[in-house]
Design a protein around this motif. Structure first.
Motif, PDB file in Angstrom:
ATOM      1  N   LYS B 106     -26.573  13.094  45.577  1.00 58.39           N
ATOM      2  CA  LYS B 106     -25.381  12.701  44.811  1.00 58.39           C
ATOM      3  C   LYS B 106     -24.161  13.481  45.302  1.00 58.39           C
ATOM      4  CE  LYS B 106     -24.589  14.683  40.891  1.00 58.39           C
ATOM      5  NZ  LYS B 106     -23.337  15.419  40.974  1.00 58.39           N
ATOM      6  N   ARG B 107     -24.366  14.773  45.536  1.00 56.77           N
ATOM      7  CA  ARG B 107     -23.244  15.618  45.966  1.00 56.77           C
ATOM      8  C   ARG B 107     -22.690  15.153  47.319  1.00 56.77           C
ATOM      9  NH1 ARG B 107     -19.081  17.414  45.925  1.00 56.77           N
ATOM     10  NH2 ARG B 107     -18.376  19.571  45.979  1.00 56.77           N
ATOM     11  N   ILE B 108     -23.603  14.802  48.217  1.00 60.64           N
ATOM     12  CA  ILE B 108     -23.161  14.349  49.542  1.00 60.64           C
ATOM     13  C   ILE B 108     -22.342  13.063  49.413  1.00 60.64           C
ATOM     14  CG2 ILE B 108     -23.984  13.346  51.727  1.00 60.64           C
ATOM     15  CD1 ILE B 108     -26.303  15.376  51.615  1.00 60.64           C
ATOM     16  N   LEU B 109     -22.858  12.145  48.626  1.00 58.65           N
ATOM     17  CA  LEU B 109     -22.163  10.863  48.492  1.00 58.65           C
ATOM     18  C   LEU B 109     -20.833  11.031  47.764  1.00 58.65           C
ATOM     19  CD1 LEU B 109     -22.204   7.919  49.091  1.00 58.65           C
ATOM     20  CD2 LEU B 109     -23.591   7.534  47.067  1.00 58.65           C
ATOM     21  N   TYR B 110     -20.834  11.860  46.739  1.00 55.38           N
ATOM     22  CA  TYR B 110     -19.597  12.120  45.983  1.00 55.38           C
ATOM     23  C   TYR B 110     -18.520  12.686  46.917  1.00 55.38           C
ATOM     24  CZ  TYR B 110     -16.581  14.094  42.306  1.00 55.38           C
ATOM     25  OH  TYR B 110     -15.514  14.417  41.503  1.00 55.38           O
ATOM     26  N   LEU B 120     -13.980   8.819  41.814  1.00 55.75           N
ATOM     27  CA  LEU B 120     -15.101   8.347  40.994  1.00 55.75           C
ATOM     28  C   LEU B 120     -15.521   9.421  40.007  1.00 55.75           C
ATOM     29  CD1 LEU B 120     -18.352   8.353  43.150  1.00 55.75           C
ATOM     30  CD2 LEU B 120     -16.252   9.398  43.924  1.00 55.75           C
ATOM     31  N   ILE B 121     -16.236   9.006  38.981  1.00 49.67           N
ATOM     32  CA  ILE B 121     -16.648   9.936  37.931  1.00 49.67           C
ATOM     33  C   ILE B 121     -18.030  10.482  38.273  1.00 49.67           C
ATOM     34  CG2 ILE B 121     -17.118  10.186  35.455  1.00 49.67           C
ATOM     35  CD1 ILE B 121     -15.486   7.539  35.084  1.00 49.67           C
ATOM     36  N   ASP B 122     -18.160  11.806  38.235  1.00 48.85           N
ATOM     37  CA  ASP B 122     -19.455  12.440  38.485  1.00 48.85           C
ATOM     38  C   ASP B 122     -20.147  12.667  37.139  1.00 48.85           C
ATOM     39  OD1 ASP B 122     -21.639  13.914  39.163  1.00 48.85           O
ATOM     40  OD2 ASP B 122     -20.550  15.461  40.265  1.00 48.85           O
ATOM     41  N   LEU B 123     -21.215  11.910  36.894  1.00 49.71           N
ATOM     42  CA  LEU B 123     -21.914  12.015  35.604  1.00 49.71           C
ATOM     43  C   LEU B 123     -22.983  13.095  35.599  1.00 49.71           C
ATOM     44  CD1 LEU B 123     -22.382   8.179  34.900  1.00 49.71           C
ATOM     45  CD2 LEU B 123     -20.617   9.681  33.978  1.00 49.71           C
ATOM     46  N   GLY B 124     -23.258  13.708  36.744  1.00 53.65           N
ATOM     47  CA  GLY B 124     -24.241  14.797  36.798  1.00 53.65           C
ATOM     48  C   GLY B 124     -25.657  14.293  36.994  1.00 53.65           C
ATOM     49  N   GLY B 125     -26.613  15.123  36.576  1.00 55.68           N
ATOM     50  CA  GLY B 125     -28.020  14.791  36.801  1.00 55.68           C
ATOM     51  C   GLY B 125     -28.816  14.749  35.512  1.00 55.68           C
ATOM     52  N   GLY B 126     -30.073  14.312  35.627  1.00 48.53           N
ATOM     53  CA  GLY B 126     -30.989  14.312  34.485  1.00 48.53           C
ATOM     54  C   GLY B 126     -30.667  13.240  33.464  1.00 48.53           C
ATOM     55  N   LEU B 145     -23.331   4.226  40.940  1.00 49.18           N
ATOM     56  CA  LEU B 145     -24.117   4.685  42.092  1.00 49.18           C
ATOM     57  C   LEU B 145     -25.199   5.612  41.570  1.00 49.18           C
ATOM     58  CD1 LEU B 145     -21.026   5.620  44.277  1.00 49.18           C
ATOM     59  CD2 LEU B 145     -22.338   3.511  44.399  1.00 49.18           C
ATOM     60  N   LEU B 146     -26.453   5.290  41.871  1.00 50.22           N
ATOM     61  CA  LEU B 146     -27.568   6.087  41.340  1.00 50.22           C
ATOM     62  C   LEU B 146     -28.375   6.713  42.472  1.00 50.22           C
ATOM     63  CD1 LEU B 146     -29.105   3.979  38.444  1.00 50.22           C
ATOM     64  CD2 LEU B 146     -27.643   5.998  38.276  1.00 50.22           C
ATOM     65  N   SER B 147     -28.524   8.004  42.392  1.00 53.15           N
ATOM     66  CA  SER B 147     -29.345   8.728  43.356  1.00 53.15           C
ATOM     67  C   SER B 147     -30.663   9.092  42.676  1.00 53.15           C
ATOM     68  CB  SER B 147     -28.602   9.994  43.785  1.00 53.15           C
ATOM     69  OG  SER B 147     -29.424  10.788  44.587  1.00 53.15           O
TER      70      SER B 147
END
Lengths: 343, 212
Positions: B106-110, B120-126, B145-147
């Motif tokens: 996710k970090r790479i794509l962000y 874009l909005i970073d919703l984090g993980g979990g 976008l889902l990782s």
């Protein structure tokens, strides 16, 4: 031949009676015992019984009492999340403030409930195997464990920019890894899988590997009192193929993304190749496809010995059907008898 | 806009040697050839796509893709701050790690998308299915976008998709299960799959054009 003789023969780069099969089904034992995955991993006795049943059911050539990837971080105090249909997964990273690395200490194996469960399963398997079936223990390499301890981003940051913290973390992890590997050997493990995905060329370039993961592997593997198999958990390794024999490992577990013929050629008479069925895709295979894929792998990689058939990740997904696992076993017995006949 | 092939070569070299000041000089120097958004989407994005492609072919490692994205994100933030109206922030796009905490993909794509001029909005993980459904509906997310790292999580995207059928969100997936089984994204009902960040830029660019 017994499974032990078969495996030892192939490890010496000679042809045994047939290709050994390491069916690394870590969770299917829960199905066999009618338990949830969480209940299954709650006791070493369950995992031992699960491995015995898998071995008998699919006529495999090892016991593989690997619990789950975040086992070691759990021993360090990290969180493990269970699901009903997959391997227990790591929760939030254990270390959120990288400065805390300086005060990190390694857990003692004898004081860790979760590690003692694994040792219990190995002890039971040792008694049961009567040295006829190899028992494969597992450690996460000191170099790869920080992905679960810190999270990948923070780990790459300290690897590149905070050598002081990186070196301290490696020292703690290395001390732990050696103790943990040797405790498994002492409990009865025949060999240790050294899981080191971060060292794979998928994750770091060769130059960085030479400065980091390679050095750590050389020093760690030298202190493990048994044979090791280096596993890249689906990562590529051909760009570092010349370096891997120098780490002291005996086996290399390779990715399905690498051509098995090229891999076999690169490691011929140096390291035994373990692999490289696509575990993720295996969920959708038919028995006919399975037969074809196993046959192809055997014909390309088995001649001359030095080959063990396995999946490429070291953990077959829970969703892979018994039908496919039977088809793998049948194909190994059908096409893997030496001398290998090409057709 | 002038051809940027020389700058792309130079920027690639700077990124792969992790020379941030050199990377910054190249990007600033190229500003005479185009607007900030053109520089982001053609020079920086072009370079990051080339690096992503090299990872895909096994010629570069993920750590190099990650470091390149981080450096470019910082450089582009200087010439195109997050609030800059030129950033491509419509339709609304968000990124998340579904169900677990393996955040690197996710970090790479962000970083790559932000360095390419997207916002874009970073919703984090979990995040669980219920959480994502609520966020998508409340925030009116149009591209999600889902990782994913784990196979069971990848399979549960099917349930997520079903719960979002009453929205017009497009779900783009990526991560190890989809790389190793290239049919899986269709099985779970995703609208697209990116094998790497280079793929993702192409998919997002196309979707942005379709939806705007």
């Amino acid at each position: 031949m017994t499974s032990m003789e078969r495996v030892l023969t192939t490890l010496s780069h000679k042809e045994p009676d047939r290709v050994p099969l390491f069916l690394l089904a870590t969770m299917h034992g829960a199905k066999e015992l009618g338990m949830s995955i969480k209940e299954y991993f709650s006791k070493g006795e369950n995992v031992a019984e699960g491995q015995i049943r898998i071995n008998l059911k699919y006529n495999t050539d090892c016991y593989y009492p690997f619990f789950y990837a975040p086992l070691e971080t759990e021993a360090f105090g990290g969180e493990v999340i269970y699901t009903e249909d997959g391997p227990p997964n790591s929760g939030r990273p254990l270390i959120t403030d990288i400065q805390k690395i300086n005060s990190l200490t390694a857990p003692k194996v004898k004081d860790s409930e979760v590690l003692l469960k694994v040792l219990k399963s190995i002890q039971i398997l040792k008694k049961h195997s009567k040295d006829k079936i190899p028992i494969i223990g597992v450690v996460m390499s000191p170099f790869s464990l920080p992905v679960l301890q810190l999270g990948f981003e923070k780990y790459l940051d300290i690897m590149h920019f905070r050598k002081d913290l990186f070196n301290h973390l490696m020292k703690v992890n290395q001390e732990f890894c050696i103790d943990w590997a040797n405790a498994q050997i002492e409990a009865g493990a025949t060999a240790i899988t050294y899981f080191d995905p971060v060292s794979s060329s998928t994750i770091i370039p060769r130059k960085l590997y030479l400065e980091t993961g390679f050095q750590i592997a050389v020093h760690t593997i030298a202190q493990i009192k048994g044979s090791t198999a280096t596993h890249f958990a689906s990562g590529n390794c051909l760009p570092i193929a010349d370096l891997l024999p120098q780490t002291g490992t005996a086996v290399v577990a390779v990715s399905t993304e690498e051509d098995i013929s090229k891999v076999k050629e690169a490691f011929k008479n140096k390291l035994t190749v373990l692999g490289n069925m696509n575990g993720i895709e295996m969920r959708r295979w038919t028995p006919e496809q399975t037969d074809k894929i196993v046959k192809d792998l055997i014909q390309k990689a088995a001649p001359g010995g030095g080959f063990i058939l396995s999946d490429n990740h070291g953990e077959i997904p829970f969703q892979v059907s018994d039908e496919v696992l039977f088809a793998v076993s049948e194909a190994v017995h059908k096409y893997g008898t030496y001398p290998i006949i090409k057709s | 806009m002038d051809n940027l092939s020389l700058e792309i070569n130079a920027l690639e070299r700077a990124l792969l040697t992790m020379d941030q000041s050199q990377a910054e000089s190249i990007v600033i120097g190229a500003m005479t050839k185009g607007t900030p958004i053109q520089i982001a989407s053609e020079l920086v994005s072009g370079t990051l796509q080339r690096i992503g492609d090299s990872w895909e072919t096994g010629n570069l490692a993920l750590s190099q893709v990650y470091m390149s994205g981080i450096i470019c994100e910082e450089v582009i933030d200087k010439i195109l701050p997050p609030s800059n109206p030129l950033r491509k922030n419509q339709p609304k796009m968000a990124i998340a790690v579904f169900e677990d905490y393996h955040l690197l993909g996710k970090r790479i794509l962000y970083s790559t998308l932000r360095a390419s001029g997207f916002e874009l909005i970073d919703l984090g993980g979990g995040l669980s299915t219920d959480q994502l459904v609520e966020i998508v509906k409340n925030e009116k997310i149009k591209i999600l976008l889902l990782s994913v790292l784990m196979l069971p999580s990848a399979l549960r995207i099917k349930e997520l998709k079903l719960n979002l059928l009453d929205t017009d969100v497009k779900i783009i997936v990526g991560g190890a299960p989809f790389r190793f089984d290239t049919e899986l994204w269709k099985e779970v009902g995703a609208d697209g799959m990116g094998k790497d960040s280079s793929d993702a830029i192409e998919i997002v660019t196309k979707l942005m054009e379709e939806k705007s």
